[in-house]
Design an enzyme around this catalytic site. Sequence first.
Site, PDB file in Angstrom:
ATOM      1  N   HIS A 143       8.122  -1.135   5.584  1.00 32.67           N
ATOM      2  CA  HIS A 143       8.969  -1.826   6.559  1.00 32.67           C
ATOM      3  C   HIS A 143       8.408  -3.231   6.802  1.00 32.67           C
ATOM      4  CE1 HIS A 143      11.405  -2.503  10.094  1.00 32.67           C
ATOM      5  NE2 HIS A 143      11.969  -1.324   9.982  1.00 32.67           N
ATOM      6  N   TYR A 187       7.176   7.893  14.097  1.00 34.77           N
ATOM      7  CA  TYR A 187       8.174   8.044  13.014  1.00 34.77           C
ATOM      8  C   TYR A 187       9.403   8.776  13.540  1.00 34.77           C
ATOM      9  CZ  TYR A 187       8.867   6.758   8.219  1.00 34.77           C
ATOM     10  OH  TYR A 187       9.300   6.094   7.110  1.00 34.77           O
ATOM     11  N   GLY A 228       7.056   3.054   5.153  1.00 36.42           N
ATOM     12  CA  GLY A 228       8.466   3.392   4.926  1.00 36.42           C
ATOM     13  C   GLY A 228       8.848   3.329   3.460  1.00 36.42           C
TER      14      GLY A 228
HETATM   15  C1  LCV Z   1       5.529  -7.903   6.783  1.00 30.51           C
HETATM   16  C2  LCV Z   1       3.897  -8.168   5.178  1.00 30.51           C
HETATM   17  C3  LCV Z   1       3.826  -6.768   4.985  1.00 30.51           C
HETATM   18  C4  LCV Z   1       4.696  -5.946   5.762  1.00 30.51           C
HETATM   19  N1  LCV Z   1       5.519  -6.557   6.649  1.00 30.51           N
HETATM   20  O1  LCV Z   1      -1.504  -9.119   0.468  1.00 30.51           O
HETATM   21  O2  LCV Z   1       5.502   3.870   8.054  1.00 30.51           O
HETATM   22  S1  LCV Z   1       5.449   3.060   9.257  1.00 30.51           S
HETATM   23  O3  LCV Z   1       5.775   3.790  10.468  1.00 30.51           O
HETATM   24  O4  LCV Z   1       4.163   2.370   9.378  1.00 30.51           O
HETATM   25  C5  LCV Z   1       6.648   1.803   9.045  1.00 30.51           C
HETATM   26  C6  LCV Z   1       6.961   1.163  10.353  1.00 30.51           C
HETATM   27  C7  LCV Z   1       6.217   0.858   8.023  1.00 30.51           C
HETATM   28  O5  LCV Z   1       6.565   0.954   6.853  1.00 30.51           O
HETATM   29  O6  LCV Z   1       5.366  -0.153   8.429  1.00 30.51           O
HETATM   30  C8  LCV Z   1       4.785  -1.006   7.422  1.00 30.51           C
HETATM   31  C9  LCV Z   1       3.589  -0.239   6.837  1.00 30.51           C
HETATM   32  N2  LCV Z   1       2.942  -1.103   5.790  1.00 30.51           N
HETATM   33  C10 LCV Z   1       1.626  -1.376   5.783  1.00 30.51           C
HETATM   34  O7  LCV Z   1       0.848  -0.963   6.648  1.00 30.51           O
HETATM   35  C11 LCV Z   1       1.148  -2.285   4.660  1.00 30.51           C
HETATM   36  C12 LCV Z   1       0.875  -3.676   5.238  1.00 30.51           C
HETATM   37  N3  LCV Z   1       0.415  -4.588   4.164  1.00 30.51           N
HETATM   38  C13 LCV Z   1      -0.866  -4.510   3.661  1.00 30.51           C
HETATM   39  O8  LCV Z   1      -1.688  -3.652   4.017  1.00 30.51           O
HETATM   40  C14 LCV Z   1      -1.190  -5.520   2.596  1.00 30.51           C
HETATM   41  O9  LCV Z   1      -0.259  -6.578   2.677  1.00 30.51           O
HETATM   42  C15 LCV Z   1      -1.113  -4.899   1.180  1.00 30.51           C
HETATM   43  C16 LCV Z   1      -2.287  -3.896   1.003  1.00 30.51           C
HETATM   44  C17 LCV Z   1       0.245  -4.210   0.963  1.00 30.51           C
HETATM   45  C18 LCV Z   1      -1.262  -6.044   0.140  1.00 30.51           C
HETATM   46  O10 LCV Z   1      -2.442  -6.770   0.449  1.00 30.51           O
HETATM   47  P1  LCV Z   1      -2.626  -8.217  -0.204  1.00 30.51           P
HETATM   48  O11 LCV Z   1      -3.967  -8.693   0.217  1.00 30.51           O
HETATM   49  O12 LCV Z   1      -2.293  -8.161  -1.625  1.00 30.51           O
HETATM   50  P2  LCV Z   1      -1.466  -9.719   1.962  1.00 30.51           P
HETATM   51  O13 LCV Z   1      -1.880  -8.697   2.941  1.00 30.51           O
HETATM   52  O14 LCV Z   1      -2.157 -11.049   1.966  1.00 30.51           O
HETATM   53  O15 LCV Z   1       0.107  -9.944   2.156  1.00 30.51           O
HETATM   54  C19 LCV Z   1       0.771 -11.041   1.573  1.00 30.51           C
HETATM   55  C20 LCV Z   1       1.755 -11.524   2.613  1.00 30.51           C
HETATM   56  O16 LCV Z   1       2.730 -10.487   2.843  1.00 30.51           O
HETATM   57  C21 LCV Z   1       2.727 -10.138   4.211  1.00 30.51           C
HETATM   58  C22 LCV Z   1       1.347 -10.495   4.741  1.00 30.51           C
HETATM   59  O17 LCV Z   1       1.412 -10.681   6.143  1.00 30.51           O
HETATM   60  C23 LCV Z   1       1.076 -11.781   3.972  1.00 30.51           C
HETATM   61  O18 LCV Z   1       1.817 -12.814   4.592  1.00 30.51           O
HETATM   62  P3  LCV Z   1       1.134 -14.279   4.790  1.00 30.51           P
HETATM   63  O19 LCV Z   1       0.895 -14.776   3.383  1.00 30.51           O
HETATM   64  O20 LCV Z   1       2.151 -15.040   5.576  1.00 30.51           O
HETATM   65  O21 LCV Z   1      -0.168 -14.015   5.540  1.00 30.51           O
HETATM   66  N4  LCV Z   1       2.995  -8.702   4.337  1.00 30.51           N
HETATM   67  C24 LCV Z   1       2.396  -7.718   3.661  1.00 30.51           C
HETATM   68  N5  LCV Z   1       2.881  -6.523   4.034  1.00 30.51           N
HETATM   69  N6  LCV Z   1       4.730  -4.610   5.646  1.00 30.51           N
HETATM   70  N7  LCV Z   1       4.733  -8.739   6.066  1.00 30.51           N
END
Ligand code: LCV
Length: 257
Positions: A63, A136, A106
Site C-alpha cells: 500500500h 488489517y 498489501g
Molecule cells: C510509499 C514508499 C513505499 C510505500 N509507500 O527503497 O499490510 S499493511 O497493513 O502494512 C498495508 C497498510 C501496507 O501494505 O502498508 C505498506 C507496507 N509496506 C512496507 O512496509 C514496505 C515499505 N518500504 C520499504 O520497506 C522499502 O522501501 C523497501 C524494503 C520496499 C525498499 O527499500 P529501498 O531501500 O530499496 P527506499 O526505502 O529508499 O524507497 C524508495 C522510495 O520509495 C518510497 C520510499 O519512501 C522512498 O521514497 P523517497 O525516495 O522519496 O525517500 N516507498 C517505498 N515503499 N509502501 N512510499
Amino acid sequence: MYVSSERQGNIGILTLKHQEKRNALSRALVAELIEKMDELAGARVRALILTAGVGARVWSAGHDIDELPLGEDPLHYSDSLEQLVRAVQHFPAPVIAMVSGSVWGGASELVLSCDLIIGDETSSFALTPVNLGVPYNISGTLNFMRRLPLHVAKEMLFTARPIKAREAEEWMILNHLVPQAELLQFTLALAEGIATKAPLAVAAIKEQLRMLGDSAPLQPGIFERIQELRHKVYKSRDYAEGIRAFKEKRPPQFSGE
Ligand code: LCV
C-alpha cells in the site's frame, strides 16, 4: 505510465513499472492497473501474468503509505488496494503472479489473491500491518486465513518477517519455485497450457471457487466486535506513530496507546 501491458497470443502480461516508489500500490498505479486489466479482459485473454519484471529487487512495497489516512479506517471497502484485490479475484481468467524480488504488506495480499504464484530464488513475502500499527481488514484477514495455514499466517502477521523463497515454497505460498533464468519461460509455458483449455469452463471454475471460498457467514455481533477492535487500533497513537516513523525513516516507538 506505472504499468505496461502486452499480449502474447491469448496471454496478457502486466508489468509494474514504478520502481522509483518500489511499485507502491498508489491510487494512480492501481487505477492504471485495473484499467489495463479491463482492456485485457475485453480482449478475452485466457491467462494474465502480473509481474514487476524478471530480476526486480522489489516486486511491490505494498500500500502507498503516503495515502494511508490517519485516524480513520485505512483499509475500507473502496480503498485502492481492496479494489485491486477484488479485480484480480473477479478477472475472468486465471491471474498468475510472477515474482522476482520482495513483496510487502498489501502487495502480499495481492499476490496471495492471484490464482497461481510462481517465484524465483529472490522472491520473499512479508505481511507488515504490525510494522505500521495498521488494523488489517476483514476480507484481507480472511484471504490470509484461506491461503495460509493458521500458524503460518500468525507468524507472518505477528513478526512481519519476510518469508524467503525456499520457505515460501515449503509453506505452499508458491505454486512453483523456479530459477530466475527460467522464470519467464516457465510462467509463459504454464499460462499457455491453461490457454489451450476450454476458457468458459476455466472461468466458471475460477468464479465458483471464489464464491464458495468467500461464503463466510458473519454474525452481526462478530462483525461489530471486529470493527470495534479495528477502530481502537486505527484511532491509536501507535498507528499515527507507525506512519510518522516510516516517513521520518526511523524505527517506530510503539507505546501500546
Ligand atoms: C510509499 C514508499 C513505499 C510505500 N509507500 O527503497 O499490510 S499493511 O497493513 O502494512 C498495508 C497498510 C501496507 O501494505 O502498508 C505498506 C507496507 N509496506 C512496507 O512496509 C514496505 C515499505 N518500504 C520499504 O520497506 C522499502 O522501501 C523497501 C524494503 C520496499 C525498499 O527499500 P529501498 O531501500 O530499496 P527506499 O526505502 O529508499 O524507497 C524508495 C522510495 O520509495 C518510497 C520510499 O519512501 C522512498 O521514497 P523517497 O525516495 O522519496 O525517500 N516507498 C517505498 N515503499 N509502501 N512510499
